[in-house]
Design a protein around this motif. Structure first.
Motif, PDB file in Angstrom:
ATOM      1  N   ALA A 273       0.835  -1.202   0.000  1.00 32.08           N
ATOM      2  CA  ALA A 273       0.000   0.000   0.000  1.00 32.08           C
ATOM      3  C   ALA A 273       0.869   1.251   0.000  1.00 32.08           C
ATOM      4  CB  ALA A 273      -0.929  -0.011   1.212  1.00 32.08           C
ATOM      5  N   GLN A 274       1.934   1.227   0.764  1.00 29.67           N
ATOM      6  CA  GLN A 274       2.840   2.386   0.779  1.00 29.67           C
ATOM      7  C   GLN A 274       3.464   2.607  -0.597  1.00 29.67           C
ATOM      8  OE1 GLN A 274       5.127   0.966   4.164  1.00 29.67           O
ATOM      9  NE2 GLN A 274       4.665   2.824   5.331  1.00 29.67           N
ATOM     10  N   VAL A 277       0.797   4.212  -2.922  1.00 32.94           N
ATOM     11  CA  VAL A 277       0.519   5.639  -2.726  1.00 32.94           C
ATOM     12  C   VAL A 277       1.731   6.489  -3.097  1.00 32.94           C
ATOM     13  CG1 VAL A 277      -1.251   5.183  -0.979  1.00 32.94           C
ATOM     14  CG2 VAL A 277       1.075   5.709  -0.251  1.00 32.94           C
ATOM     15  N   GLY A 297      -4.658   7.093   5.936  1.00 40.39           N
ATOM     16  CA  GLY A 297      -4.195   5.780   6.350  1.00 40.39           C
ATOM     17  C   GLY A 297      -4.375   5.709   7.838  1.00 40.39           C
ATOM     18  N   SER A 301      -0.164   3.269  10.060  1.00 36.83           N
ATOM     19  CA  SER A 301      -0.040   2.652   8.739  1.00 36.83           C
ATOM     20  C   SER A 301       1.231   3.099   8.023  1.00 36.83           C
ATOM     21  CB  SER A 301      -1.268   2.969   7.885  1.00 36.83           C
ATOM     22  OG  SER A 301      -1.389   4.355   7.696  1.00 36.83           O
ATOM     23  N   LYS A 303       2.463   6.666   7.382  1.00 31.20           N
ATOM     24  CA  LYS A 303       2.340   7.799   6.469  1.00 31.20           C
ATOM     25  C   LYS A 303       3.616   8.631   6.440  1.00 31.20           C
ATOM     26  CE  LYS A 303      -1.467   9.241   8.500  1.00 31.20           C
ATOM     27  NZ  LYS A 303      -1.800   8.080   9.352  1.00 31.20           N
ATOM     28  N   VAL A 306       6.095   7.802   3.820  1.00 31.74           N
ATOM     29  CA  VAL A 306       5.589   8.206   2.504  1.00 31.74           C
ATOM     30  C   VAL A 306       5.837   9.699   2.297  1.00 31.74           C
ATOM     31  CG1 VAL A 306       3.506   8.470   1.096  1.00 31.74           C
ATOM     32  CG2 VAL A 306       3.851   6.382   2.428  1.00 31.74           C
ATOM     33  N   ILE A 453      -3.743   4.281   2.342  1.00 33.55           N
ATOM     34  CA  ILE A 453      -2.905   3.165   2.791  1.00 33.55           C
ATOM     35  C   ILE A 453      -3.829   2.222   3.547  1.00 33.55           C
ATOM     36  CG2 ILE A 453      -0.848   2.481   4.070  1.00 33.55           C
ATOM     37  CD1 ILE A 453       0.206   5.239   3.899  1.00 33.55           C
TER      38      ILE A 453
END
Ligand code: ADP
Ligand code: MG
Length: 701
Positions: A273-274, A277, A297, A301, A303, A306, A453
């Protein structure tokens, strides 16, 4: 436009303006809350106990009594029976109107008691004239704006207002059953729908008006949603005409570009998921059009990494990045982490990470400002201080806002302006741990792109949530002792007492003292919002380093704090917290590999109960740890107004459409908005002006 001269405004007129009822169309769209049936007269003999009726009767006696309290007592007779009317507040003019012999219509609830029928404070008017043929509307109003005045103003506005249809017949059909309104396929014009809702005939089933399910209501709700969608689409398209720096990987330097270098240096691999994104963001950044992307997210999660990778894309392209967080503690955590990750990569290029916060020494601040202005600070981390006027960026390419719901429109605008001199706008990445339920994302946030996420980093153990009555605090303390003995750390959160920050504080202080005494040999710390920043920092450092076993705090730790070794979260008076707040707090634990728990201590109120909505919240917490499910329930419990918080402050909320029940209409509006805008731009323009007036600007920030 209304014809009244603004020079001589009556109080009622001022109240109208205050309610935003300025144009004729505003009044025409001010729809009733409910209706009163004044179309019939009920003979007193047939008036059932407890029913609200209109009677027409003659006053037989009228007198002011002083005991047991001052009141006006009036007896009336309609030929079929009698009734006693009581008024506890009245003016001399009432005495005149209610004089013996007067024939009047009275409207109110009849109570049949031992002493005969009674009405308390009935409404009354002269019995002359025909009965109205429509139900009487009751409008939302404010003090100083009487219903009668509002009704007259609306009738006039309805007659005067120009109401050409704006919903073109070639829009997609509504996915609804037969009998419901369809664009272009219904005989009901907008004027007819409004006329109907303001003055419905007495035989209409009231329930369909009250629950807004009547086709006339459907039509208005669909139009309202359409206006909102068009307005957001317009702002999105307007943004597409703006220019932003093209942020794409430049270096073919030794070892690779900056994001690649960071990935290699991280002690973990990114989740799928990371990765996804990051790619979505990188694609936006390379487009040369300002990105407005919401990164959502769940707590924990990941962030931050990211954000770091996105910042490095900007930096690699030769631009600066700003990261703003709502509290000093959170900003500082980010700063610590980002310095650790980024400085080793930036130093060889002569770049640095700068820090800006309110509580900063003058000299330090001046040197930071110089770094920002020269461009040597490739990344600037801080609080609101980042957007202050004195902060001048050399080349701001990307701005990241953490916990975006804590910031308002004004702050977002200020960030966007930080590059104004160069005709470019920076890219904007907004992060939020409070996922936005689908319907909200589709309506209020329709102008944003959303990245989600939806996967937690591996190796996390789910947090077990327990509801425990306050009376069993001892057991909880024993549990804390066991955790600390096992080398783990514990948060204890005291509730915010809204009426009094001082009380709030004394509460936390008392708990701190109690726990210190109950846990000999354990370092128990205290953190609250009134502490000087240096002290807060010292406490946080002790906790982060693991030296402190228990941290007692008010909700200051709500956002973002990241201490993976913490395995137990105790929330005292959990019944006083909001659902997403509880979820955020719970997210502070379960960040490492250790089994973690969240204890929600609840206390019944004086009457021995926990309120219904509080119960619902606690139940939701125990039942699910899925942030999206929590957000959905939160929306259900609180409604969108509170949920939206700062984003919408001052902006028009949906007045008629209900995101819970009107999802089909919302789907339709989303589909129809681009069609209307593309095929009939003039109609679209007119439609938005009609519904949003001058308020559309709020939605564009
Ligand atoms: P949030 O999304 O709540 O801001 P953070 O960015 O603070 O979450 O991340 C929570 C923790 O998870 C941090 O300690 C972070 O370093 C760690 N983390 C982030 N991504 C991963 C990953 N892919 N694998 C393992 N740990 C990760
Ligand atoms: Mg975070």
């Amino acid at each position: 436009m209304p014809s009244a001269a603004p020079a001589a405004q009556s109080p009622a007129r001022k109240a109208l303006i205050k309610m935003g009822l300025v144009r004729d169309i505003d009044l025409a769209l001010h729809l009733p809350l409910r209706y009163e049936d004044e179309t019939r007269i009920t003979p007193l003999a047939q008036a059932r106990d407890g029913s609200t009726v209109q009677i027409e009767a003659t006053v037989t006696t009228s007198e002011v009594q002083l005991r047991p309290r001052r009141q006006l007592l009036v007896q009336v007779d309609d030929g079929t029976g009698t009734c006693e009317l009581r008024f506890f507040s009245f003016y001399p003019s009432h005495l005149k109107t209610l004089a013996v012999g007067a024939r009047l219509r009275f409207r109110g609830e009849v109570r049949g008691g031992f002493w005969g029928r009674q009405m308390l404070h009935p409404a009354f008017r002269a019995a002359s004239g025909e009965l109205p043929r429509a139900l009487t509307p009751v409008y939302p109003t404010v003090n100083g704006l009487p219903q009668a005045y509002l009704r007259r103003a609306i009738v006039t506005a309805l007659q005067r207002v120009d109401l050409p249809e704006t919903v073109a017949p070639d829009l997609p059909p509504l996915p609804l059953g037969p009998g419901l309104w369809q664009p272009g396929r219904s005989a009901m014009t907008l004027r007819e729908a409004l006329q109907f809702l303001h003055h419905p005939p007495p035989d209409v089933p009231l329930a369909t008006l009250e629950d807004h399910s009547h086709p006339a209501w459907q039509r208005l709700k669909a139009e309202e949603l359409l206006a909102q969608q068009i307005s957001q689409l317009q702002s999105k398209r307007a943004r597409d005409h703006l220019r932003a720096p093209v942020l794409a990987i430049q270096t073919a330097a030794e070892g690779g570009d900056l994001p690649t270098l960071l990935r290699a240096a991280l002690p973990f691999g990114l989740t799928g998921a990371q990765e996804r994104v990051c790619a979505e963001i990188a694609a936006d950044l390379a487009r040369g059009v300002p990105m407005h992307r919401l990164l959502q997210g769940d707590v924990g999660s990941g962030k931050t990494v990211v954000a770091a990778l996105s910042a490095l894309v900007a930096i690699d392209a030769g631009w600066q990045c700003a990261l703003m967080a709502p509290t000093e503690i959170l900003a500082e955590q980010h700063f610590g982490k980002l310095v650790g990750w980024l400085e080793p990569l930036l130093a060889p290029r002569g770049l640095r990470v700068a820090w800006l916060a309110g509580a900063q020494k003058k000299k330090e601040r001046a040197s930071m400002l110089a770094l920002v202005e020269s461009g040597e600070a490739a990344l600037v981390v801080g609080t609101h201080a980042v957007i202050q006027e004195q902060v001048r960026f050399a080349r701001l390419g990307l701005a990241v806002i953490d916990e975006q719901h804590r910031f308002g429109v004004a702050q977002r605008l200020a960030l966007r302006k930080k590059l104004a001199a160069s005709q470019l706008e920076p890219h904007l990445l907004m992060m939020s741990a409070t996922p936005i339920p689908r319907t909200l994302a589709m309506s209020y946030y329709a102008d944003l792109d959303v990245s989600t996420i939806d996967e937690l980093p591996p190796g996390r153990t789910p947090v077990v949530t327990k509801l425990i009555a306050d009376s069993r605090k001892d057991e909880v303390v024993a549990r804390i002792a066991a955790q600390v003995a096992a080398g783990r750390q514990v948060y204890w959160v005291c509730p915010l007492i809204e009426e009094s920050e001082a009380l709030d504080l004394s509460n936390a202080t008392a708990t701190h003292a109690e726990l210190s005494e109950a846990l000999p040999g354990v370092l128990v710390g205290l953190l609250h919002s009134r502490m000087p920043v240096a002290e807060k920092r010292a406490v946080m450092e002790l906790f982060t380093s693991g030296a402190m076993g228990v941290l007692v705090s008010t909700t200051v730790i709500e956002v973002g704090v990241d201490v993976p070794n913490a395995s137990l979260m105790v929330i005292e008076h959990a019944e006083r917290f909001g659902l997403s707040q509880l979820h955020q707090l719970r997210g502070r634990v379960g960040r490492g590999a250790a089994a973690s728990a969240c204890v929600l201590l609840y206390a019944p109120n004086e009457s021995g109960r926990v309120g219904e909505t509080a119960k619902e919240r606690l139940r939701a917490m125990a039942e699910t740890s899925d942030g999206f499910e929590i957000a959905r329930r939160d929306l259900e419990i609180r409604g969108p107004g509170e949920f939206l918080g700062a984003r919408q402050s001052g902006a028009p909320l949906l007045r008629f459409a209900d995101l819970q029940t009107d999802t089909l209409l919302l789907d339709w509006a989303r589909e129809a908005a681009p069609v209307l805008l593309d095929r009939h731009p003039a109609l679209a323009e007119r439609h938005v002006a009609r519904w949003l007036g001058g308020k559309a600007d709020y939605l564009k920030a």
